[in-house]
Motif scaffolding. Structure first.
Motif, PDB file in Angstrom:
ATOM      1  N   GLY A 127     -10.574  -3.400  15.470  1.00 22.26           N
ATOM      2  CA  GLY A 127      -9.577  -2.689  14.687  1.00 22.26           C
ATOM      3  C   GLY A 127      -9.173  -3.402  13.417  1.00 22.26           C
ATOM      4  N   LEU A 128      -8.347  -2.712  12.629  1.00 21.72           N
ATOM      5  CA  LEU A 128      -7.832  -3.262  11.383  1.00 21.72           C
ATOM      6  C   LEU A 128      -6.623  -4.138  11.660  1.00 21.72           C
ATOM      7  CD1 LEU A 128      -7.819  -0.116   9.028  1.00 21.72           C
ATOM      8  CD2 LEU A 128      -9.716  -1.659   9.561  1.00 21.72           C
ATOM      9  N   THR A 129      -6.468  -5.186  10.886  1.00 12.75           N
ATOM     10  CA  THR A 129      -5.215  -5.928  10.939  1.00 12.75           C
ATOM     11  C   THR A 129      -4.135  -5.100  10.246  1.00 12.75           C
ATOM     12  OG1 THR A 129      -5.521  -7.058   8.818  1.00 12.75           O
ATOM     13  CG2 THR A 129      -6.495  -8.101  10.789  1.00 12.75           C
ATOM     14  N   PHE A 130      -2.898  -5.477  10.470  1.00 14.23           N
ATOM     15  CA  PHE A 130      -1.789  -4.782   9.812  1.00 14.23           C
ATOM     16  C   PHE A 130      -1.974  -4.832   8.298  1.00 14.23           C
ATOM     17  CE2 PHE A 130       2.389  -4.753   7.830  1.00 14.23           C
ATOM     18  CZ  PHE A 130       3.004  -3.662   8.429  1.00 14.23           C
ATOM     19  N   ASN A 131      -2.279  -6.007   7.767  1.00 17.23           N
ATOM     20  CA  ASN A 131      -2.396  -6.148   6.316  1.00 17.23           C
ATOM     21  C   ASN A 131      -3.620  -5.429   5.759  1.00 17.23           C
ATOM     22  OD1 ASN A 131      -0.058  -7.553   5.733  1.00 17.23           O
ATOM     23  ND2 ASN A 131      -0.973  -9.549   6.154  1.00 17.23           N
ATOM     24  N   GLN A 132      -4.699  -5.340   6.519  1.00 16.13           N
ATOM     25  CA  GLN A 132      -5.848  -4.557   6.051  1.00 16.13           C
ATOM     26  C   GLN A 132      -5.469  -3.087   5.899  1.00 16.13           C
ATOM     27  OE1 GLN A 132      -8.760  -5.725   9.097  1.00 16.13           O
ATOM     28  NE2 GLN A 132     -10.116  -6.402   7.451  1.00 16.13           N
ATOM     29  N   ALA A 133      -4.750  -2.556   6.868  1.00 18.40           N
ATOM     30  CA  ALA A 133      -4.340  -1.153   6.799  1.00 18.40           C
ATOM     31  C   ALA A 133      -3.403  -0.920   5.624  1.00 18.40           C
ATOM     32  CB  ALA A 133      -3.668  -0.733   8.110  1.00 18.40           C
ATOM     33  N   VAL A 134      -2.432  -1.819   5.443  1.00 15.57           N
ATOM     34  CA  VAL A 134      -1.491  -1.676   4.329  1.00 15.57           C
ATOM     35  C   VAL A 134      -2.226  -1.773   2.997  1.00 15.57           C
ATOM     36  CG1 VAL A 134       0.481  -2.735   3.145  1.00 15.57           C
ATOM     37  CG2 VAL A 134       0.506  -2.496   5.642  1.00 15.57           C
ATOM     38  N   TYR A 135      -3.166  -2.700   2.891  1.00 15.37           N
ATOM     39  CA  TYR A 135      -3.911  -2.855   1.635  1.00 15.37           C
ATOM     40  C   TYR A 135      -4.735  -1.616   1.321  1.00 15.37           C
ATOM     41  CZ  TYR A 135      -6.703  -5.013  -2.038  1.00 15.37           C
ATOM     42  OH  TYR A 135      -7.301  -5.298  -3.238  1.00 15.37           O
ATOM     43  N   LEU A 136      -5.329  -1.011   2.349  1.00 15.04           N
ATOM     44  CA  LEU A 136      -6.102   0.207   2.131  1.00 15.04           C
ATOM     45  C   LEU A 136      -5.225   1.310   1.554  1.00 15.04           C
ATOM     46  CD1 LEU A 136      -8.558   2.073   2.406  1.00 15.04           C
ATOM     47  CD2 LEU A 136      -7.991   2.337   4.841  1.00 15.04           C
ATOM     48  N   VAL A 137      -4.045   1.490   2.117  1.00 11.01           N
ATOM     49  CA  VAL A 137      -3.154   2.541   1.619  1.00 11.01           C
ATOM     50  C   VAL A 137      -2.610   2.175   0.241  1.00 11.01           C
ATOM     51  CG1 VAL A 137      -1.114   3.941   2.120  1.00 11.01           C
ATOM     52  CG2 VAL A 137      -2.562   3.172   3.991  1.00 11.01           C
ATOM     53  N   ASP A 138      -2.381   0.896   0.000  1.00  9.56           N
ATOM     54  CA  ASP A 138      -1.957   0.422  -1.319  1.00  9.56           C
ATOM     55  C   ASP A 138      -3.007   0.773  -2.373  1.00  9.56           C
ATOM     56  OD1 ASP A 138      -0.962  -0.930  -3.517  1.00  9.56           O
ATOM     57  OD2 ASP A 138      -1.335  -2.932  -2.713  1.00  9.56           O
ATOM     58  N   ARG A 139      -4.280   0.481  -2.058  1.00 13.86           N
ATOM     59  CA  ARG A 139      -5.361   0.787  -2.998  1.00 13.86           C
ATOM     60  C   ARG A 139      -5.509   2.296  -3.196  1.00 13.86           C
ATOM     61  NH1 ARG A 139      -5.582  -2.051  -6.514  1.00 13.86           N
ATOM     62  NH2 ARG A 139      -3.463  -2.274  -5.757  1.00 13.86           N
ATOM     63  N   LEU A 140      -5.279   3.058  -2.144  1.00 14.20           N
ATOM     64  CA  LEU A 140      -5.311   4.519  -2.259  1.00 14.20           C
ATOM     65  C   LEU A 140      -4.241   4.991  -3.239  1.00 14.20           C
ATOM     66  CD1 LEU A 140      -6.082   7.414  -1.344  1.00 14.20           C
ATOM     67  CD2 LEU A 140      -4.474   7.107   0.558  1.00 14.20           C
ATOM     68  N   ALA A 141      -3.022   4.480  -3.071  1.00  8.17           N
ATOM     69  CA  ALA A 141      -1.924   4.868  -3.963  1.00  8.17           C
ATOM     70  C   ALA A 141      -2.201   4.432  -5.398  1.00  8.17           C
ATOM     71  CB  ALA A 141      -0.610   4.266  -3.462  1.00  8.17           C
ATOM     72  N   ALA A 142      -2.793   3.255  -5.554  1.00  5.85           N
ATOM     73  CA  ALA A 142      -3.075   2.742  -6.901  1.00  5.85           C
ATOM     74  C   ALA A 142      -4.201   3.499  -7.586  1.00  5.85           C
ATOM     75  CB  ALA A 142      -3.419   1.251  -6.819  1.00  5.85           C
ATOM     76  N   SER A 143      -4.989   4.252  -6.817  1.00  7.95           N
ATOM     77  CA  SER A 143      -6.138   4.956  -7.384  1.00  7.95           C
ATOM     78  C   SER A 143      -5.748   6.199  -8.178  1.00  7.95           C
ATOM     79  CB  SER A 143      -7.101   5.363  -6.267  1.00  7.95           C
ATOM     80  OG  SER A 143      -6.578   6.455  -5.519  1.00  7.95           O
ATOM     81  N   GLY A 144      -4.476   6.583  -8.096  1.00  6.29           N
ATOM     82  CA  GLY A 144      -4.022   7.786  -8.790  1.00  6.29           C
ATOM     83  C   GLY A 144      -4.027   9.023  -7.913  1.00  6.29           C
ATOM     84  N   ARG A 145      -4.488   8.886  -6.669  1.00  2.00           N
ATOM     85  CA  ARG A 145      -4.458  10.013  -5.757  1.00  2.00           C
ATOM     86  C   ARG A 145      -3.051  10.240  -5.229  1.00  2.00           C
ATOM     87  NH1 ARG A 145      -9.311   7.711  -5.826  1.00  2.00           N
ATOM     88  NH2 ARG A 145     -11.186   8.939  -5.425  1.00  2.00           N
ATOM     89  N   ARG A 146      -2.786  11.454  -4.787  1.00  2.00           N
ATOM     90  CA  ARG A 146      -1.466  11.808  -4.255  1.00  2.00           C
ATOM     91  C   ARG A 146      -1.517  11.837  -2.731  1.00  2.00           C
ATOM     92  NH1 ARG A 146       2.865  15.672  -4.970  1.00  2.00           N
ATOM     93  NH2 ARG A 146       4.251  15.244  -3.201  1.00  2.00           N
TER      94      ARG A 146
END
Length: 354
Positions: A291-310
């Protein structure tokens, strides 16, 4: 929204709201809907008690988020928990258990009594879907971002359906989970926690759900693998592939970029807590090593938000509170807070462009 007298650095307020915030749903940009339903779980149970446990644990959090400072000030409102859902869940769980025991003992599940029990569970699950759909559609119609707190992973179907109907453009789903949840039915239950993504991909119009991107999957059946392989709309980044690429030198940042590239402009996040490593959710209903670590999951969503997607909506499911301990609810509360903050961040970015 009485934020003037609210001290985010003070003692957490036990007011029945997530994070103890004073915001009402009507005043908030984001609304949290609780669905305390856990009927078809095939192994461990207890996620019907997650919303209350997460609310309790969330009042012990600090509000400062360095990635999304003050996002909560836009309002995170809590729709009061409908405890009739939990009562119905407890009743139907007893019926489901009898069906599951029949199957696990090697006996036929086609006798009249077992078939009636299975039909009853399926009918009540369909009614639950409609109830969630109506609640979520109400808030979406008032221009709220809606997050759902389960319950088992069958619970967000109504929210995803409502979003697919009201969204101006197709939505993609970022699905973080140990399981593919692509079974047509499991143990005879058509709205099983193991069928949520199958139901999304087959019951909702293809033109409304453009892509399902699954991350962290490490337990799936042959039928699920075949179903995913046959669909151009399903992309899987399974757990072992992610890990093996990291062993060969791929950074998590580069892998996140590849995951996000598969998503469209409007993204719904479906977050099963068992997508994380088991130290984060030791009591979840169907734990799997890896599984993903807590910080891996948070970083993935952070990068998603930073990509300009809603981020148009999300769910958090399968948190199971442990008797005598709050760790699972504690982690669940923090995952929920991150999801809220990132969704509010992308909402604010979109509004600033209008």
């Amino acid at each position: 929204m009485d934020l003037k007298n609210f001290d985010p650095d003070g003692v957490g307020i036990d007011n029945g709201n997530y994070f103890g915030l004073p915001s009402t749903p009507e005043e908030s940009a984001l609304v949290l809907v609780s669905v305390p339903w856990d009927v078809t779980s095939s192994y461990g149970t207890g996620s019907a008690f997650a919303p209350d446990a997460i609310i309790g644990a969330s009042t012990q959090m600090d509000f400062y988020d360095p990635v999304n400072p003050d996002a909560w000030r836009r309002g995170i409102g809590t729709v009061p928990i409908d405890y009739s859902i939990q009562e119905g869940s407890l009743l139907m769980r007893e019926e489901a258990k009898k069906v599951i025991r029949q199957l696990e003992s090697g006996k036929s599940a086609n006798d009249v009594i077992t078939a009636r029990r299975r039909r009853m569970v399926n009918e009540r699950s369909a009614q639950l879907n409609e109830k969630v759909y109506d609640e979520c559609r109400y808030w979406l119609g008032r221009d709220k971002t809606v997050g759902l707190v389960g319950g088992d992973h069958s619970t967000p179907f109504g929210l995803i359906r409502a979003l697919s109907e009201l969204s101006g453009t197709p939505i993609s789903i970022l699905h973080i989970d140990a399981h593919a949840d692509l079974r047509e039915a499991y143990e005879g239950f058509t709205d099983s926690h193991a069928s949520i993504m199958y139901n999304v991909m087959t019951r909702l119009p293809e033109e409304r759900i453009e892509r399902l991107v699954q991350v962290g999957v490490r337990d799936r059946s042959g039928g699920e693998a075949a179903f995913a392989a046959a669909s151009p709309r399903i992309v899987q980044f399974d757990d072992y592939t992610l890990a093996s690429r990291a062993f060969r030198g791929a950074t998590w940042d580069s892998q996140c970029a590849e995951i996000i590239e598969q998503l469209g402009e409007r993204v719904y996040i479906s977050f099963d807590i068992d997508g994380l490593t088991s130290d984060n959710a030791p009591h979840t209903g169907t734990p799997v090593p890896g599984g993903l670590t807590f910080n891996q999951a948070v970083y993935l969503v952070d990068r998603l938000a930073a990509s300009g997607r809603r981020i148009v909506g999300f769910d958090l499911c399968e948190v199971v509170p442990a008797a005598g301990g709050e760790w699972d609810a504690n982690v669940g509360a923090r995952v929920l807070y991150k999801l809220c903050n990132f969704a509010l961040r992308t909402r604010a970015c979109l509004e600033n462009l209008v």
